[in-house]
Design a protein around this motif. Structure first.
Motif, PDB file in Angstrom:
ATOM      1  N   ALA A  79      -2.844  15.487  -5.348  1.00 30.08           N
ATOM      2  CA  ALA A  79      -1.665  16.229  -5.812  1.00 30.08           C
ATOM      3  C   ALA A  79      -1.531  16.193  -7.333  1.00 30.08           C
ATOM      4  N   GLY A  80      -2.411  15.446  -7.994  1.00 30.60           N
ATOM      5  CA  GLY A  80      -2.409  15.470  -9.463  1.00 30.60           C
ATOM      6  C   GLY A  80      -2.042  14.172 -10.138  1.00 30.60           C
ATOM      7  N   ALA A  81      -1.703  13.137  -9.362  1.00 30.59           N
ATOM      8  CA  ALA A  81      -1.373  11.850  -9.992  1.00 30.59           C
ATOM      9  C   ALA A  81      -2.617  11.279 -10.664  1.00 30.59           C
ATOM     10  N   ASP A  82      -2.401  10.551 -11.766  1.00 29.87           N
ATOM     11  CA  ASP A  82      -3.519   9.929 -12.478  1.00 29.87           C
ATOM     12  C   ASP A  82      -3.833   8.545 -11.929  1.00 29.87           C
ATOM     13  N   GLY A  83      -2.989   8.057 -11.063  1.00 32.88           N
ATOM     14  CA  GLY A  83      -3.182   6.750 -10.449  1.00 32.88           C
ATOM     15  C   GLY A  83      -2.018   6.488  -9.533  1.00 32.88           C
ATOM     16  N   VAL A  84      -2.045   5.357  -8.848  1.00 35.93           N
ATOM     17  CA  VAL A  84      -0.928   5.041  -7.962  1.00 35.93           C
ATOM     18  C   VAL A  84      -0.400   3.643  -8.242  1.00 35.93           C
ATOM     19  N   ARG A  85       0.878   3.468  -7.926  1.00 34.32           N
ATOM     20  CA  ARG A  85       1.543   2.166  -7.990  1.00 34.32           C
ATOM     21  C   ARG A  85       1.815   1.740  -6.556  1.00 34.32           C
ATOM     22  N   VAL A  86       1.437   0.520  -6.244  1.00 33.65           N
ATOM     23  CA  VAL A  86       1.613   0.008  -4.887  1.00 33.65           C
ATOM     24  C   VAL A  86       2.433  -1.275  -4.932  1.00 33.65           C
ATOM     25  N   GLY A  87       3.471  -1.351  -4.119  1.00 33.65           N
ATOM     26  CA  GLY A  87       4.310  -2.543  -4.098  1.00 33.65           C
ATOM     27  C   GLY A  87       4.206  -3.307  -2.790  1.00 33.65           C
TER      28      GLY A  87
ATOM     29  N   LEU B 251       1.647   8.207 -12.889  1.00 32.73           N
ATOM     30  CA  LEU B 251       1.264   7.457 -11.695  1.00 32.73           C
ATOM     31  C   LEU B 251       2.271   7.754 -10.588  1.00 32.73           C
ATOM     32  N   ALA B 252       1.797   7.662  -9.340  1.00 42.39           N
ATOM     33  CA  ALA B 252       2.664   7.954  -8.195  1.00 42.39           C
ATOM     34  C   ALA B 252       3.038   6.659  -7.500  1.00 42.39           C
ATOM     35  N   ALA B 253       4.321   6.517  -7.153  1.00 39.46           N
ATOM     36  CA  ALA B 253       4.784   5.317  -6.447  1.00 39.46           C
ATOM     37  C   ALA B 253       5.717   5.698  -5.318  1.00 39.46           C
ATOM     38  N   GLY B 254       5.624   4.947  -4.230  1.00 46.66           N
ATOM     39  CA  GLY B 254       6.567   5.147  -3.136  1.00 46.66           C
ATOM     40  C   GLY B 254       5.863   5.514  -1.849  1.00 46.66           C
ATOM     41  N   GLY B 255       5.746   4.546  -0.953  1.00 48.91           N
ATOM     42  CA  GLY B 255       5.167   4.820   0.360  1.00 48.91           C
ATOM     43  C   GLY B 255       3.650   4.889   0.373  1.00 48.91           C
ATOM     44  N   ILE B 256       3.018   4.465  -0.720  1.00 45.39           N
ATOM     45  CA  ILE B 256       1.552   4.522  -0.751  1.00 45.39           C
ATOM     46  C   ILE B 256       1.001   3.176  -0.276  1.00 45.39           C
ATOM     47  N   GLY B 257       0.517   3.177   0.968  1.00 40.41           N
ATOM     48  CA  GLY B 257       0.024   1.925   1.538  1.00 40.41           C
ATOM     49  C   GLY B 257      -1.310   2.082   2.223  1.00 40.41           C
ATOM     50  N   SER B 258      -1.879   3.290   2.136  1.00 38.77           N
ATOM     51  CA  SER B 258      -3.163   3.537   2.800  1.00 38.77           C
ATOM     52  C   SER B 258      -4.053   4.362   1.880  1.00 38.77           C
ATOM     53  N   ALA B 259      -5.345   4.356   2.223  1.00 44.62           N
ATOM     54  CA  ALA B 259      -6.295   5.170   1.466  1.00 44.62           C
ATOM     55  C   ALA B 259      -5.911   6.648   1.561  1.00 44.62           C
ATOM     56  N   ARG B 260      -5.436   7.044   2.740  1.00 46.59           N
ATOM     57  CA  ARG B 260      -5.031   8.456   2.911  1.00 46.59           C
ATOM     58  C   ARG B 260      -3.894   8.819   1.959  1.00 46.59           C
ATOM     59  N   ALA B 261      -2.888   7.955   1.901  1.00 49.84           N
ATOM     60  CA  ALA B 261      -1.734   8.241   1.030  1.00 49.84           C
ATOM     61  C   ALA B 261      -2.155   8.234  -0.441  1.00 49.84           C
ATOM     62  N   MET B 262      -3.065   7.303  -0.790  1.00 51.84           N
ATOM     63  CA  MET B 262      -3.522   7.260  -2.186  1.00 51.84           C
ATOM     64  C   MET B 262      -4.302   8.532  -2.518  1.00 51.84           C
ATOM     65  N   ALA B 263      -5.180   8.942  -1.605  1.00 47.70           N
ATOM     66  CA  ALA B 263      -5.969  10.166  -1.832  1.00 47.70           C
ATOM     67  C   ALA B 263      -5.032  11.369  -1.970  1.00 47.70           C
TER      68      ALA B 263
END
Ligand code: FMN
Length: 299
Positions: free
Chosen positions: A164-172, A147-159
């Protein structure tokens, strides 16, 4: 996410299709067991719990693992013994990591997946590499889901992270500014007004947890340095009401009193995407549906 990550927030995230997580630092193991059992019983989806290695309480890990789908660890070398305890209780184990070496160690210790945390993240930061470069290194190094974490706060960043190959994202940070969050309203208001450039990596809030860089709002560092008292306020910490020493780790929760702007206002570079207080379900939907639309438009 400390006091911001209430059981109500975790339940709302999991009801919306995410994996809602709590962290219950300083809470006695008996209380962790009760809180987590009630959360798991009431939740309509999977829930998890996060443990910070410097504050680890093994009894709390065992109590939580019996009820949570996922038990996560952060900020310490991966340990096979810990992962084994989690597995014995029937939960999945993961480690949030800041380097490819740490990801490999987590997999060697038996983790089922890892969270790659880039330096864009809010809160404590484990590594020194930005998310995309880190993700690339970790995806090449391990076979488990990442999973990818860090600075993901928008649909664009999640996409972008998924592409880039992440299986999911972590959002804080986005979830700190939700209706279900336990964060103090003045902290949330400061997030609404800030952009990515208003955050800084610092060691200013190291009281109780030294040598652990963290990303906060720059305004919090300035206000803390200008604060002349020894304690900035008081808050409920576990079962007790505690004074908050100047420069201490806890971020202000709803029950915190005192100089809120001078406390640890953790925020990732994703803070620019915090425009207002929303429900956790709206945040999950905005990110997940938006990212799906963006990714489908490109195939
Ligand atoms: C207020 C706050 C508290 C956090 N507390 C924890 C924590 O207790 N344990 C942990 O593993 N990560 C913690 N983090 C870091 C997150 O796990 C994650 O890496 C980060 O939020 C991702 O970046 P983002 O904030 O830009 O979404 C925290 C982050 C924030 C914003």
């Amino acid at each position: 996410m400390g006091g911001a990550a209430t059981p109500g927030l975790a339940a709302a995230v999991s009801a919306a299709g995410g994996l809602g997580m709590v962290s219950l630092p300083m809470v006695p193991a008996e209380d962790v067991a009760v809180i987590v059992a009630a959360l798991a019983k009431g939740a309509t989806g999977p829930v998890g719990i996060n443990f910070l290695i410097p504050f680890l309480d093994l009894a709390a890990v065992e109590a939580a693992a019996r009820h949570c789908r996922v038990v996560e660890f952060f900020y310490g070398d991966p340990q096979a013994g810990l992962v084994e305890r989690v597995h014995r209780s029937g939960a999945l184990a993961d480690w949030q990591v800041g380097s490819a070496d740490e990801a490999k160690a987590a997999v060697q210790a038996g983790c089922d997946f890892v969270v790659a945390q880039g330096t864009e993240a809010g809160g404590h930061i484990r590594g020194t590499t930005g998310l995309l470069a880190l993700l690339d290194e970790i995806l090449a190094a391990v076979e488990v889901p990442v999973l990818a974490a860090g600075g993901i706060g928008s649909a664009r960043a999640m996409a972008a992270a998924l592409a880039a190959g992440a299986d999911g994202v972590r959002v804080g940070t986005r979830f700190v500014a939700t209706a279900e969050s336990g964060a103090h309203p003045a902290y949330i208001q400061a997030l609404v007004q800030a952009s990515a450039a208003d955050t800084v990596i610092t060691t200013a809030f190291s009281g109780m947890w030294p040598d652990a860089p963290h990303r906060v709002l720059r305004s919090a560092v300035t206000a803390m340095e200008a604060f002349s008292g020894e304690t900035t306020g008081e808050m409920d910490l576990g079962p007790a009401r505690m004074p908050i020493p100047k420069g201490a780790v806890p971020s202000p929760t709803r029950d915190t009193t005192g100089a809120i702007p001078a406390m640890a206002l953790y925020a990732g570079e994703s803070v620019g995407n915090v425009a207002r207080v929303q429900s956790a379900a709206d945040v999950v939907r905005e990110l997940a549906e938006g990212a799906e639309r963006l990714l489908r438009a490109r195939v």
